[in-house]
Write a protein that holds these residues in place. Sequence first.
Motif, PDB file in Angstrom:
ATOM      1  N   GLN A 296      38.863  43.272  39.752  1.00  0.00           N
ATOM      2  CA  GLN A 296      40.510  42.691  39.372  1.00  0.00           C
ATOM      3  C   GLN A 296      41.216  43.489  37.946  1.00  0.00           C
ATOM      4  O   GLN A 296      40.514  43.448  37.016  1.00  0.00           O
ATOM      5  CB  GLN A 296      40.504  41.050  39.099  1.00  0.00           C
ATOM      6  CG  GLN A 296      41.784  40.585  38.895  1.00  0.00           C
ATOM      7  CD  GLN A 296      42.605  40.494  40.368  1.00  0.00           C
ATOM      8  OE1 GLN A 296      42.039  40.071  41.297  1.00  0.00           O
ATOM      9  NE2 GLN A 296      43.738  40.976  40.222  1.00  0.00           N
ATOM     10  N   PHE A 297      42.301  44.240  38.354  1.00  0.00           N
ATOM     11  CA  PHE A 297      43.159  44.499  37.176  1.00  0.00           C
ATOM     12  C   PHE A 297      44.374  43.730  37.278  1.00  0.00           C
ATOM     13  O   PHE A 297      45.205  43.976  38.188  1.00  0.00           O
ATOM     14  CB  PHE A 297      43.482  46.106  37.688  1.00  0.00           C
ATOM     15  CG  PHE A 297      42.082  47.011  37.740  1.00  0.00           C
ATOM     16  CD1 PHE A 297      41.790  47.502  36.392  1.00  0.00           C
ATOM     17  CD2 PHE A 297      41.733  47.284  38.655  1.00  0.00           C
ATOM     18  CE1 PHE A 297      40.674  48.348  36.569  1.00  0.00           C
ATOM     19  CE2 PHE A 297      40.539  48.063  38.801  1.00  0.00           C
ATOM     20  CZ  PHE A 297      40.209  48.625  37.791  1.00  0.00           C
ATOM     21  N   ASP A 298      44.629  42.871  36.576  1.00  0.00           N
ATOM     22  CA  ASP A 298      45.677  42.019  36.348  1.00  0.00           C
ATOM     23  C   ASP A 298      46.147  41.424  37.829  1.00  0.00           C
ATOM     24  O   ASP A 298      45.383  40.697  38.256  1.00  0.00           O
ATOM     25  CB  ASP A 298      46.849  42.814  35.637  1.00  0.00           C
ATOM     26  CG  ASP A 298      48.156  42.053  35.265  1.00  0.00           C
ATOM     27  OD1 ASP A 298      47.954  40.680  35.159  1.00  0.00           O
ATOM     28  OD2 ASP A 298      49.101  42.606  34.990  1.00  0.00           O
ATOM     29  N   LYS A 299      47.199  42.004  38.241  1.00  0.00           N
ATOM     30  CA  LYS A 299      47.603  41.528  39.742  1.00  0.00           C
ATOM     31  C   LYS A 299      47.227  42.127  40.889  1.00  0.00           C
ATOM     32  O   LYS A 299      47.135  41.849  41.880  1.00  0.00           O
ATOM     33  CB  LYS A 299      49.270  41.689  39.535  1.00  0.00           C
ATOM     34  CG  LYS A 299      50.143  40.883  38.760  1.00  0.00           C
ATOM     35  CD  LYS A 299      50.065  39.379  39.061  1.00  0.00           C
ATOM     36  CE  LYS A 299      50.998  38.338  37.891  1.00  0.00           C
ATOM     37  NZ  LYS A 299      50.511  36.973  38.509  1.00  0.00           N
ATOM     38  N   VAL A 300      46.553  43.267  40.372  1.00  0.00           N
ATOM     39  CA  VAL A 300      45.898  44.222  41.465  1.00  0.00           C
ATOM     40  C   VAL A 300      44.425  44.201  41.333  1.00  0.00           C
ATOM     41  O   VAL A 300      44.041  43.979  40.613  1.00  0.00           O
ATOM     42  CB  VAL A 300      46.466  45.423  41.677  1.00  0.00           C
ATOM     43  CG1 VAL A 300      45.694  46.592  42.509  1.00  0.00           C
ATOM     44  CG2 VAL A 300      48.130  45.499  41.722  1.00  0.00           C
ATOM     45  N   ALA A 301      43.796  44.128  42.590  1.00  0.00           N
ATOM     46  CA  ALA A 301      42.343  44.118  42.811  1.00  0.00           C
ATOM     47  C   ALA A 301      41.968  45.212  43.570  1.00  0.00           C
ATOM     48  O   ALA A 301      42.489  45.804  44.585  1.00  0.00           O
ATOM     49  CB  ALA A 301      41.653  43.081  43.277  1.00  0.00           C
ATOM     50  N   MET A 302      40.866  46.040  43.110  1.00  0.00           N
ATOM     51  CA  MET A 302      40.261  47.051  44.099  1.00  0.00           C
ATOM     52  C   MET A 302      39.081  46.490  44.799  1.00  0.00           C
ATOM     53  O   MET A 302      38.053  45.831  44.248  1.00  0.00           O
ATOM     54  CB  MET A 302      40.075  48.377  43.335  1.00  0.00           C
ATOM     55  CG  MET A 302      41.073  49.039  42.382  1.00  0.00           C
ATOM     56  SD  MET A 302      42.481  49.398  43.373  1.00  0.00           S
ATOM     57  CE  MET A 302      41.703  50.755  44.367  1.00  0.00           C
ATOM     58  N   HIS A 303      38.936  46.982  46.151  1.00  0.00           N
ATOM     59  CA  HIS A 303      37.997  46.495  46.858  1.00  0.00           C
ATOM     60  C   HIS A 303      37.021  47.530  47.610  1.00  0.00           C
ATOM     61  O   HIS A 303      37.570  48.472  48.054  1.00  0.00           O
ATOM     62  CB  HIS A 303      38.380  45.572  48.050  1.00  0.00           C
ATOM     63  CG  HIS A 303      39.186  44.260  47.561  1.00  0.00           C
ATOM     64  ND1 HIS A 303      38.876  43.092  47.438  1.00  0.00           N
ATOM     65  CD2 HIS A 303      40.633  44.376  47.177  1.00  0.00           C
ATOM     66  CE1 HIS A 303      39.614  42.382  47.294  1.00  0.00           C
ATOM     67  NE2 HIS A 303      40.754  42.954  46.726  1.00  0.00           N
ATOM     68  N   THR A 304      35.737  47.401  47.759  1.00  0.00           N
ATOM     69  CA  THR A 304      34.944  48.499  48.420  1.00  0.00           C
ATOM     70  C   THR A 304      34.196  47.610  49.296  1.00  0.00           C
ATOM     71  O   THR A 304      33.496  46.371  48.976  1.00  0.00           O
ATOM     72  CB  THR A 304      34.184  49.326  47.485  1.00  0.00           C
ATOM     73  OG1 THR A 304      33.262  50.023  48.681  1.00  0.00           O
ATOM     74  CG2 THR A 304      33.269  48.610  46.625  1.00  0.00           C
ATOM     75  N   GLN A 305      33.993  47.765  50.752  1.00  0.00           N
ATOM     76  CA  GLN A 305      33.071  46.929  51.495  1.00  0.00           C
ATOM     77  C   GLN A 305      32.450  47.726  52.541  1.00  0.00           C
ATOM     78  O   GLN A 305      32.677  48.840  52.893  1.00  0.00           O
ATOM     79  CB  GLN A 305      34.232  46.092  52.305  1.00  0.00           C
ATOM     80  CG  GLN A 305      33.603  44.993  53.042  1.00  0.00           C
ATOM     81  CD  GLN A 305      34.758  44.148  53.821  1.00  0.00           C
ATOM     82  OE1 GLN A 305      35.002  44.346  55.016  1.00  0.00           O
ATOM     83  NE2 GLN A 305      35.568  43.561  53.021  1.00  0.00           N
ATOM     84  N   LEU A 306      31.267  47.221  52.602  1.00  0.00           N
ATOM     85  CA  LEU A 306      30.285  47.914  53.871  1.00  0.00           C
ATOM     86  C   LEU A 306      29.924  46.563  54.782  1.00  0.00           C
ATOM     87  O   LEU A 306      29.596  45.622  54.594  1.00  0.00           O
ATOM     88  CB  LEU A 306      28.978  48.276  53.246  1.00  0.00           C
ATOM     89  CG  LEU A 306      27.764  48.334  54.161  1.00  0.00           C
ATOM     90  CD1 LEU A 306      28.150  49.772  55.038  1.00  0.00           C
ATOM     91  CD2 LEU A 306      26.623  48.927  53.437  1.00  0.00           C
TER      92      LEU A 306
END
Length: 376
Positions: A296-306
Amino acid sequence: MLKLNIFKYSLLASVGLPMCVAAVHASESSQQFSPPSQISMYFKSESYSHILPIKQLVEDEWHTKPKDDADLAFSQNELGSEILINNWSINPAYRVDYFVRTNPDTAAAFYADRTDLPFEKTQTYNLSLALRENRAKGLRLGYQWQNEHFFSHIKLGYWAVVGARDSRLNGTLTQNSVGELQGTGQLTEHYTDNNFLKRPNVKGERWNDSGTGYTVDIALAWRVTSALLLRLDAQDLYSRFSLDDAGLSDGLVDTDNQYTRASGITGFKPLYSGIETSASHDYQLPKRVKLEAAYQFDKVAMHTQLRYIASQAFYLLGASVSLAEESRLTLLIDIERATPHLILDTKWLDVTLALDKLATKSAYQFALGATFSYSF
């Protein structure tokens, strides 16, 4: 001409929701993974084909040349509801699962047969086809445990089989000098209703179409820091289904069924020779596993998925953004197939859509699903 009708099967429209409804809520500020008491209704479905477009496979219309490395197609679909009371869960559901495994030779032979294209006369096609179908209604019972950093939800499922089919065909196929298809194959099928030889269960007296199944599903989450979240969802981590006394066909399919008697009269042998009886049969369903990391970065989140389904790996990357309180929009991209996955989470409703091509008739990957939930 030998018709490979065993390859045809019914894929349903597909979509994928997160495999555990009791997952991390849309609000990044909440320290609660899942409410202790909640009622939800959901539909989730997901279909994928690495043979030819899903619609053509469903309708048995082979207008597109199969992929050179054709090997797998599947469709998994579920309709159900879940009640959480003080962290105990009750989950009645109806599920339909299809899995097809084949090889490039089989797909190429079927394509030529369906489109009346000439076979390569010097080539022998090695046929390999495995089809598994499972239709069942059942009940999962589970319990979830959580604190500020950890979450777990284990479900034990009991299923009554509504319909099932486990078919295998292996052999060879060639074209003779006059353009006729000739081949032999070993066919083994266990089934409750649909079968390659269209064998009828007259008045239900030839075999029993009942069966039962057991499954184990697990969801785990770990909030490593206030910004980093790891999650594991595993559906059918263990599964075992048993047919009590299903229909069984086991024998040889041979297109060379013509012979000449000593009298000079032409005779014919049956295309299929073997046994038609009934027997008990056990089978499993492939595991569905999803590993995810979100930062989570403030209002934006980065996702990685397998995602790992039926021995096929799917790698996704993307981001999510908060739209309003308890609402989030997520976009994930399948790296290998460039398929976008769009997920909208709100307080009451979650919706998921995935499609690799805007023209649905050409899609190889399609997902659609929705969950309505109410916490109390």
